[in-house]
Design an enzyme around this catalytic site. Sequence first.
Site, PDB file in Angstrom:
ATOM      1  N   SER A  11      86.797  77.744 -34.020  1.00  0.00           N
ATOM      2  CA  SER A  11      85.621  77.100 -34.603  1.00  0.00           C
ATOM      3  C   SER A  11      85.164  75.916 -33.758  1.00  0.00           C
ATOM      4  O   SER A  11      84.095  75.362 -34.005  1.00  0.00           O
ATOM      5  CB  SER A  11      85.936  76.621 -36.024  1.00  0.00           C
ATOM      6  OG  SER A  11      86.974  75.660 -35.998  1.00  0.00           O
ATOM      7  N   TYR A  42      84.929  75.371 -39.978  1.00  0.00           N
ATOM      8  CA  TYR A  42      84.814  76.616 -40.741  1.00  0.00           C
ATOM      9  C   TYR A  42      85.437  76.482 -42.136  1.00  0.00           C
ATOM     10  O   TYR A  42      85.036  77.177 -43.068  1.00  0.00           O
ATOM     11  CB  TYR A  42      85.533  77.751 -39.999  1.00  0.00           C
ATOM     12  CG  TYR A  42      84.731  78.437 -38.911  1.00  0.00           C
ATOM     13  CD1 TYR A  42      83.556  77.883 -38.407  1.00  0.00           C
ATOM     14  CD2 TYR A  42      85.161  79.643 -38.379  1.00  0.00           C
ATOM     15  CE1 TYR A  42      82.834  78.508 -37.400  1.00  0.00           C
ATOM     16  CE2 TYR A  42      84.441  80.288 -37.372  1.00  0.00           C
ATOM     17  CZ  TYR A  42      83.283  79.719 -36.889  1.00  0.00           C
ATOM     18  OH  TYR A  42      82.576  80.352 -35.892  1.00  0.00           O
ATOM     19  N   CYS A  73      92.421  80.106 -34.277  1.00  0.00           N
ATOM     20  CA  CYS A  73      91.820  79.443 -35.436  1.00  0.00           C
ATOM     21  C   CYS A  73      92.498  79.986 -36.685  1.00  0.00           C
ATOM     22  O   CYS A  73      92.435  81.192 -36.950  1.00  0.00           O
ATOM     23  CB  CYS A  73      90.317  79.724 -35.472  1.00  0.00           C
ATOM     24  SG  CYS A  73      89.454  79.077 -36.922  1.00  0.00           S
ATOM     25  N   CYS A 183      96.306  74.385 -38.496  1.00  0.00           N
ATOM     26  CA  CYS A 183      94.961  74.398 -37.917  1.00  0.00           C
ATOM     27  C   CYS A 183      95.135  73.989 -36.470  1.00  0.00           C
ATOM     28  O   CYS A 183      95.834  73.003 -36.190  1.00  0.00           O
ATOM     29  CB  CYS A 183      94.042  73.414 -38.648  1.00  0.00           C
ATOM     30  SG  CYS A 183      92.421  73.204 -37.844  1.00  0.00           S
ATOM     31  N   HIS A 185      93.299  72.512 -34.502  1.00  0.00           N
ATOM     32  CA  HIS A 185      92.791  71.172 -34.182  1.00  0.00           C
ATOM     33  C   HIS A 185      93.873  70.103 -34.393  1.00  0.00           C
ATOM     34  O   HIS A 185      93.845  69.058 -33.741  1.00  0.00           O
ATOM     35  CB  HIS A 185      91.598  70.817 -35.080  1.00  0.00           C
ATOM     36  CG  HIS A 185      90.308  71.454 -34.700  1.00  0.00           C
ATOM     37  ND1 HIS A 185      90.044  72.786 -34.926  1.00  0.00           N
ATOM     38  CD2 HIS A 185      89.187  70.946 -34.110  1.00  0.00           C
ATOM     39  CE1 HIS A 185      88.818  73.066 -34.505  1.00  0.00           C
ATOM     40  NE2 HIS A 185      88.280  71.969 -34.008  1.00  0.00           N
TER      41      HIS A 185
END
Length: 264
Positions: A11, A42, A73, A183, A185
């Site tokens: 994402s 997302y 992701c 996640c 990130h």
Amino acid sequence: MDTRPIGFLDSGVGGLTVVCELIRQLPHEKIVYIGDSARAPYGPRPKKQIKEYTWELVNFLLTQNVKMIVFACNTATAVAWEEVKAALDIPVLGVVLPGASAAIKSTTKGQVGVIGTPMTVASDIYRKKIQLLAPSVQVRSLACPKFVPIVESNEMCSSIAKKIVYDSLSPLVGKIDTLVLGCTHYPLLRPIIQNVMGPSVKLIDSGAECVRDISVLLNYFDINGNYHQKAVKHRFFTTANPEIFQEIASIWLKQKINVEHVTL
């Protein structure tokens, strides 16, 4: 030998944590990466929309003649991975199962925490995978919707980031011995997360764990790249501002990269 690239989708910039590990472990493999930062995060979006966006990323990677697609992701993995895997005739790998397996190996007290986007947590996919493999392990899941915007805006070291991480993770402090960063990130916030949780809590990077599975699949399908190739050219695409993406990517990958803009 198969010199086609491996495709990565996310994402936004989070999937670069997976790419970083792949470059370290498999430096001879070419990479094509697409990050949909224009529509990130997302996690809060409806399932139907996430699936639609994911398919757009998949179809873009297919135009790049990739030999494998990695869902870098967790949200896309939770919502669309099984459908995409069944539809394509190339290997498609997600990040959830490798992360769940690593958490089981890591925990000493059977107390595992999982943090992720609202959709990943709502899907309950980590708890299901973990308890399928190890029914006695207790899983505490926590949505952290503010983490992705921090990373996408390159505010990982700010005082605001520290406060948000501290406030968000307080329900898990002192209750777990292993924490899955559910996640891709989140590893970009790893120092702050570790500081909040304490040194005794093992952090599991689901994306990094996934690289081991990539290597296994490359061998199984006999699609390894050229081991003797030293100068490998990667391509990075974003749906948002290439300069911001490039700034974050250069810090994380420790090398300057060229980022191309794409409209899906």
